[in-house]
Every structure is written in structure tokens, then in C-alpha cells.
Write a protein that holds these residues in place. Structure first.
Motif, PDB file in Angstrom:
ATOM      1  N   SER A 256       0.920  -1.286   0.236  1.00 50.29           N
ATOM      2  CA  SER A 256      -0.073   0.530   0.156  1.00 50.29           C
ATOM      3  C   SER A 256       0.797   1.240   0.317  1.00 50.29           C
ATOM      4  CB  SER A 256      -0.929  -0.157   0.835  1.00 50.29           C
ATOM      5  OG  SER A 256      -0.108  -0.078   2.790  1.00 50.29           O
TER       6      SER A 256
ATOM      7  N   ASP B 292      -5.025  -1.754 -12.195  1.00 49.22           N
ATOM      8  CA  ASP B 292      -4.479  -0.625  -9.958  1.00 49.22           C
ATOM      9  C   ASP B 292      -4.573   0.540 -11.232  1.00 49.22           C
ATOM     10  OD1 ASP B 292      -2.876   1.404  -9.196  1.00 49.22           O
ATOM     11  OD2 ASP B 292      -1.018  -0.878  -9.410  1.00 49.22           O
TER      12      ASP B 292
ATOM     13  N   ARG C 179      -3.912   4.588  -9.290  1.00 49.15           N
ATOM     14  CA  ARG C 179      -2.657   5.377  -8.569  1.00 49.15           C
ATOM     15  C   ARG C 179      -3.322   7.137  -9.084  1.00 49.15           C
ATOM     16  NH1 ARG C 179       2.087   2.980  -8.133  1.00 49.15           N
ATOM     17  NH2 ARG C 179       1.643   1.954 -10.996  1.00 49.15           N
TER      18      ARG C 179
ATOM     19  N   LYS D 280      -6.381   2.058  -5.481  1.00 48.96           N
ATOM     20  CA  LYS D 280      -7.342   1.419  -5.213  1.00 48.96           C
ATOM     21  C   LYS D 280      -6.796   0.139  -6.282  1.00 48.96           C
ATOM     22  CE  LYS D 280     -12.246   0.244  -5.891  1.00 48.96           C
ATOM     23  NZ  LYS D 280     -13.711   0.831  -5.983  1.00 48.96           N
ATOM     24  N   GLN D 281      -6.823  -1.120  -5.563  1.00 48.16           N
ATOM     25  CA  GLN D 281      -5.857  -2.305  -6.454  1.00 48.16           C
ATOM     26  C   GLN D 281      -6.799  -3.534  -6.316  1.00 48.16           C
ATOM     27  OE1 GLN D 281      -3.640  -0.919  -3.726  1.00 48.16           O
ATOM     28  NE2 GLN D 281      -2.464   0.149  -5.239  1.00 48.16           N
TER      29      GLN D 281
ATOM     30  N   ARG E 146      -8.877  -8.098  -2.511  1.00 48.08           N
ATOM     31  CA  ARG E 146      -9.118  -5.469  -3.028  1.00 48.08           C
ATOM     32  C   ARG E 146      -8.624  -5.296  -1.982  1.00 48.08           C
ATOM     33  NH1 ARG E 146     -10.414  -8.310  -7.001  1.00 48.08           N
ATOM     34  NH2 ARG E 146     -12.317  -8.202  -7.344  1.00 48.08           N
ATOM     35  N   GLN E 147      -8.040  -3.435  -2.422  1.00 51.34           N
ATOM     36  CA  GLN E 147      -7.174  -3.227  -1.758  1.00 51.34           C
ATOM     37  C   GLN E 147      -7.275  -1.632  -1.908  1.00 51.34           C
ATOM     38  OE1 GLN E 147      -2.690  -3.733   0.272  1.00 51.34           O
ATOM     39  NE2 GLN E 147      -2.862  -2.804  -1.728  1.00 51.34           N
ATOM     40  N   LYS E 148      -8.011  -0.599  -0.929  1.00 50.28           N
ATOM     41  CA  LYS E 148      -8.046   0.800  -1.231  1.00 50.28           C
ATOM     42  C   LYS E 148      -7.127   1.504  -0.219  1.00 50.28           C
ATOM     43  CE  LYS E 148     -11.943   0.737   0.562  1.00 50.28           C
ATOM     44  NZ  LYS E 148     -14.049   1.581  -0.177  1.00 50.28           N
ATOM     45  N   ASN E 149      -6.807   3.112  -1.017  1.00 51.46           N
ATOM     46  CA  ASN E 149      -6.199   3.396   0.436  1.00 51.46           C
ATOM     47  C   ASN E 149      -5.733   4.827   0.470  1.00 51.46           C
ATOM     48  OD1 ASN E 149      -3.800   2.106  -1.109  1.00 51.46           O
ATOM     49  ND2 ASN E 149      -2.645   3.722  -0.461  1.00 51.46           N
TER      50      ASN E 149
END
Length: 650
Positions: free
Chosen positions: A131, A187, A189, A207-208, A220-223
């Protein structure tokens, strides 16, 4: 480790999930583009004096990362730094990193920092680096070998220090990037930074997601992260706030027969987990004459939840952790009769707490003081000598009557002696000796084989090395040895299901080579080789090999960098065979096979745009690096991954 045999040991499956999901810790750091001062590496926990760079450290620059097309920090460490990494268990890109052959406990014998803040926690987890906005990384420094004096417990294998860019040039600048690929991977960014006089700020969001190679392995990942900084006349104040959210589907392990039939299948189609992480960091630096003062105050909170479907019932598990770190320190430099002297002293204070859904709560307070003095003597030989010592004390509140875990206190000393000399121009010889250590964490004490807390692990460390050449042609060679007492490890042969214990004496020894060569104006070749022997040296297993340790890891990269806006990069990594995770007796009739993976990237820059195509595991090799039983407990690695990306800089 307790997640070693999750399918065959239902009693420990909840803890297995906790460990697997915990590998998804978030450590996001973003800042802007220009440092207060121009430095190349970080030594003694300060931006180093040009005359005192760290002895035998490897550096990955922002240019290296961009050229290789690494979209996350973990990938950059593996692809460019040649560090061995094992496939993550939860579908995230955060492979378990391992320096110098510590196997399943590689992440417990490696300290990872982001801008001076320690990512390691008092549990069986690895630092999550995916992240961190990779475009904000100024450099990554890899120091192999015992480093407990400066960085505390768990630094026997080494230290990876990630430094983000500080400050910003005047005006607004930033980037937008989009990437898509196989397995529905995406992905997105964006980042912006602004500087005006002594003030600057930055903001980054990402957000990936991907369905990944295996069934029930979606990730799933968001930061989002932001910071503000004030810097003038040798003083700096900075504040950073970071937040990340992650959801994972958990595919579980396979037997060898199942892997050979279909490596993409899952036997746990309904298992899943999630992780929320938030961190705030306040940092400060100030110079008074020859004295530099610095400190970080950081607080991180994580919420982990997961569910396992056993068919007849679903087991839900969760916990919440808090970790607060305060690290004030000072450095004083002076010259006397041509000799440069640097004294560094500091204090590390840390509080860690965990509250679980099962009531197995725990907390730990640690207090440490360290002192290091380095001298550079006058003369063409450039002789240097550094001495350091550290004392650290841990207060553990882990009392749990059901698991027979008591409270307790443990303390340990670390020390180091290191030096270098240039016998002739262009050649540097160095030597290091010391003692490093590791403290048993809350997970290990909660599932152990003996009464009382596990003992402190200690290691007597020795390294000899030579570096020849310059930035265009350089070769570095090191031989090393770590003699460990009371190594903390999960022994699958204990108590039927296995348990954490202190092992009989063990040893890691081997050779490391690193080299780079500039070929003409447009080509650059680089590579690393690690050869390590990991074995018991006493007790009933004396002479037997440690599990999950490949003897050889070889990484090579070739980059093409003409001035025409085209760039290309191709790399390969070979990993030799290794023993299955349960094979302490070295009697399993099979080993994890060796494998070679190849990745490549081609990019074309058109004005402010860059378009790229990249691929991982281009030969679509079916392989695995995690296997915790004999021919079982296998977590298959990713298949071929092809990606297209576009990036716009402003």
C-alpha cells in the motif's frame, strides 16, 4: 508457524487465518519530491554524512524501481534487490521476505522500517508494503546481517529501510496511472504534491484488485495518505496520516497430488478475511551546531476479521491491535587531528496491545537504549571503525489461563563491532561481528511446547566482505555466519499438531555476491547470488538441514535505457530446491522443486505520458514456495501475468 498445516489441523485453523490475514498489514507512506538535503543512503538512523555511508548496504533507487516497472515496494525488493520472497497466503502482493535463510520465520528475523517507523509487531505477521505509493519512494536500503544495536529485536537476518521523498519543489506536481491485466487485475493510482517556501503537502490514493491465479483468491485494496511538512534552516516538522482497507478470499492449501491435478483449485471456497489499518506519524528534526536531534511519534491501529467455513459451522475470528512508537535520538559529529567521529545515541519506546474475539488478549511494553560511535581515520586507506551496544527490556502481559501463558519480563543486550579499509584504490574490505536477538511474540507464547515464556533467541554474527569497482562496474562479495541459540521456531513434530519452541543450536552460513555492470551508454546488467547453509549444530537433529530454506537464490536483470524515450527491462530469478516445512528429521522422500521465473517490461514515453506492457512468470511455470507438510500444505504460486499500463505526469 501455526498456519503450517491449516487443512490437516482444524484445531489451529482460526490461528492460521489470523496469521495469514495479518500478513496484510498496511504500512503506507507518501510524501513529495525534494529532500531537505541531498543524501544517498541512511546510516546510524540518520541521513548519512557523505564520508560515512553505511558499511556494505545495498540501495535500490527510485530510478531502478521505475525502470523495472515494479508497482509495489515488495516487488521492488524482490526483483531488484534479489531478496527471496515466498508467495503470500492471502492473495496480496506482499510476499514473505527472507534474508539469509530463516525459512518460515524469515519475517520474524527481519526488521522493516518506513521513514524510521518500525513495521514489525508483537505477533506472527509480516509488514505489508503493497500500500506504499511506489512513486513516492526515494530509495530502499537493504542491510544484510545482524543489526540489533540500531534496530532492536528481530534484526538477525537484516534490515530493510524504505525512505520516502520529502518536501516538494514549488508549484503543483503529481501523476495519474492506470493498469489492467490478466485475472481481472486493475490498479488505479493518483498523487499530487505542492511546495511553497518552507511548506509542502502531498496526497496519494490508490485502488487495486485482482481475482488472482487461484479460485477463491480475489484480493481488493484501497488506501489514501497525506502529509504536510515545514522545513527550513536544518529544522523539519512533518505530519502524516494513512488509511488502508483490504479484503481477501483465502484459497487454503493443497496436497501435492491436488496441485499436480489442478494448482488453481481451492478446497476452502467460502473462507475470507479483511483488514483495516490506520496510522498517524509526527516527525521532527533540528540541528544545533554539530548536534542533530530527531524523533518520530507514531500510532497504528489494525482491525482483522475472518471466517472459516467447516461445512457444519462457520468459525468467525477477529482482533484489534494498537501500536505506539516514540524514538528520540541525537547525533554529534566532530573532527580531531583529521579524524571524523560520529556518536549516535537514542531511545526506542513501544507499546503494543491486542484484544481478540476469543479473549486471548495480550500487551507488551519495550524500552531500549542504544549508543554507537564511529571513527573515520585520516589517510588514503579511508579506515573506519564503529562500536555499538544496545539494552532492551520487554514487559509482557500475556496471562491466559486456558493456554497456560504467564506474564513476564525479558531483557537482552546486543552489540556490534564493524570496520572497513581501502587497501588499494577502488577496493574496500570490511568486517562485522556482533550479537543480535529476537524476543518470542504473543502468538508464539500462546502456542508453545513448554511451561513459561519461550526463551530469548540470540545469534553470534560474523561477516567478512570486499567491494571492488565503482557505480559503472562493481562487485561485492560477503561471507557470513550466524550461530543461534534458542532459535524460536514452529516444530511440527511436537504434541501431535506441532508447537512453537526453542530449538537446539542452529547455524546459518554462506556467501553473497552482488554486481552491476554498465555496458556502453544504454545497457546495464545487475545480479545477486545468495548461497546459504542452514542446519542444526547440536541435539538429536545435529547435521540436519533446516526446512524451507533454498541453498541458492540467483537474481539477474538486464536493462536497456536509450535516450529515445524507449526503455526495456528483463529479469530472472532461480530458486533451488528446499525441504518441506514439516521435514525436521530430513526423512521426507521429496523436496520442494527448484524453479526459475522470468519477468519483463517495455515502456514508451511520449511527452508527459508513459505507456508500458509487462509480464510476470512469462514461462507460466507451475511452482510453489510455501509447503508446510511433506507433499502437503502447498500454496501454489502465481501463473503468468500480463499487464498494460498508462501513466501521466504533471
Amino acid at each position: 508457524m501455526t498456519f503450517a498445516v491449516p487443512n490437516s489441523a482444524p484445531a489451529i485453523k482460526p490461528l492460521a487465518l489470523a496469521c495469514a490475514v495479518s500478513f496484510s498489514l498496511f504500512a503506507n507512506a507518501a510524501s513529495a519530491e525534494q529532500a531537505m538535503t541531498t543524501v544517498h543512503v541512511t546510516g546510524a538512523r540518520f541521513a548519512s554524512d557523505a564520508a560515512l555511508p553505511p558499511i556494505s548496504a545495498s540501495v535500490i533507487t527510485a530510478e531502478d524501481i521505475r525502470r523495472a516497472g515494479a508497482t509495489d515496494v515488495n516487488a521492488a525488493i524482490r526483483k531488484i534487490g534479489g531478496v527471496y520472497g515466498r508467495q503470500s497466503l492471502d492473495g496480496s502482493p506482499d510476499f514473505a521476505l527472507d534474508l539469509r535463510g530463516f525459512g518460515a520465520n524469515g519475517s520474524q528475523n527481519l526488521v522493516i522500517l518506513v521513514d524510521g517507523v518500525r513495521m514489525n509487531e508483537n505477533e506472527l505477521t509480516g509488514a505489508v508494503l503493497s500500500s506504499i505509493p511506489v512513486d513516492t519512494v526515494e530509495r530502499i536500503e537493504i542491510t544484510r546481517g545482524g543489526s540489533s544495536v540500531l534496530y532492536g529485536e528481530g534484526a538477525t537476518g537484516g534490515v530493510i529501510n524504505i525512505i520516502t521523498k520529502r518536501g516538494a519543489e514549488a508549484g503543483y506536481h503529481g501523476s495519474l496511472s492506470l493498469e489492467g491485466g490478466r485475472f481481472d487485475q486493475y490498479d488505479a493510482r493518483a498523487s499530487v504534491r505542492h511546495g511553497e517556501g518552507p511548506l509542502s503537502f502531498d496526497l496519494a490514493a490508490a485502488k487495486q484488485g485482482t481475482d488472482n491465479y487461484r479460485d477463491n483468491n480475489a484480493f481488493r485494496q484501497k488506501n489514501i495518505s497525506g502529509g504536510v511538512q515545514w522545513a527550513v534552516d536544518g529544522s523539519r516538522l512533518g505530519l502524516r496520516v494513512e488509511s488502508a482497507r483490504q479484503d481477501s478470499r483465502l484459497p487454503g492449501s493443497l496436497t501435492l497430488e491436488q496441485f499436480e491435478a489442478n494448482p488453481r483449485q481451492t478446497l476452502t471456497p467460502n473462507d475470507f478475511g479483511s483488514l483495516d489499518s490506520d496510522r498517524v506519524t509526527l516527525s521532527a528534526e533540528h540541528r544545533i551546531g554539530s548536534v542533530e536531534l530527531a524523533a518520530e511519534l507514531s500510532h497504528r491501529e489494525r482491525e482483522v476479521n475472518a471466517a472459516y467455513d467447516y461445512g457444519t459451522y462457520v468459525y468467525a475470528y477477529g482482533y484489534h491491535t494498537r501500536q505506539t512508537q516514540f524514538s528520540p535520538r541525537l547525533r554529534q559529529t566532530s573532527r580531531w587531528n583529521g579524524m571524523l567521529n560520529e556518536v549516535v545515541a537514542g531511545i526506542d519506546l513501544m507499546r503494543w496491545e491486542r484484544a481478540t474475539s476469543t479473549g486471548s488478549d495480550a500487551s507488551q511494553d519495550s524500552k531500549a537504549f542504544y549508543l554507537r560511535d564511529e571513527m573515520r581515520f585520516p589517510g588514503a586507506a579511508n579506515a573506519r571503525l564503529a562500536l555499538g551496544a544496545r539494552h532492551e527490556r520487554f514487559e509482557k502481559d500475556e496471562a491466559n489461563a486456558d493456554l497456560f501463558v504467564p506474564n513476564g519480563a525479558q531483557s537482552q543486550n546486543g552489540w556490534s563491532v564493524e570496520g572497513s579499509i581501502d587497501p588499494v584504490a577502488g577496493v574496500t574490505v570490511h568486517a562485522k561481528a556482533g550479537q543480535s536477538y529476537r524476543i518470542p511474540n504473543a502468538d508464539e507464547n500462546g502456542y508453545r511446547s513448554a511451561e513459561g515464556l519461550l526463551d530469548v533467541q540470540t545469534s553470534r554474527d560474523l561477516e567478512l566482505g570486499v567491494t571492488v569497482g565503482d557505480e559503472e562496474r562493481r562487485l561485492a562479495a560477503r561471507v557470513f555466519r550466524h550461530r543461534l541459540r534458542n532459535e524460536i521456531f514452529f516444530d511440527p513434530t511436537l504434541n501431535g499438531y506441532g508447537a512453537n519452541t526453542n530449538l537446539d543450536p542452529t547455524r546459518r552460513q554462506g556467501v553473497e555476491l552482488e554486481g552491476q555492470l554498465k555496458i556502453g551508454a544504454d545497457w546495464r546488467l545487475s545480479g545477486q547470488w545468495q548461497h546459504v547453509q542452514a542446519e542444526f549444530t547440536d541435539g538429536p537433529n545435529a547435521g540436519r538441514e533446516m526446512v524451507l530454506v533454498p541453498k541458492n537464490v540467483v537474481t539477474a536483470r538486464l536493462a536497456w535505457m536509450p535516450a529515445s524515450g524507449h526503455t526495456a527491462d528483463i529479469g530472472a530469478q532461480f530458486v533451488s530446491r528446499q525441504r518441506y516445512g514439516s521435514d525436521f528429521s530430513n526423512t521426507c522422500d521429496a523436496r520442494i522443486p527448484s524453479y526459475t521465473t522470468v519477468d519483463a517490461r517495455y515502456a514508451r514515453k511520449v511527452g508527459a505520458w508513459e505507456f508500458a506492457v509487462s509480464g510476470l512468470n512469462l514461462a507460466d511455470r507451475q511452482y510453489f514456495s510455501n509447503a508446510f507438510g511433506c507433499r502437503s500444505g502447498i500454496y501454489p504460486s502465481d501463473g503468468r501475468q500480463l499487464k498494460l499500463s498508462a501513466r501521466y505526469d504533471f
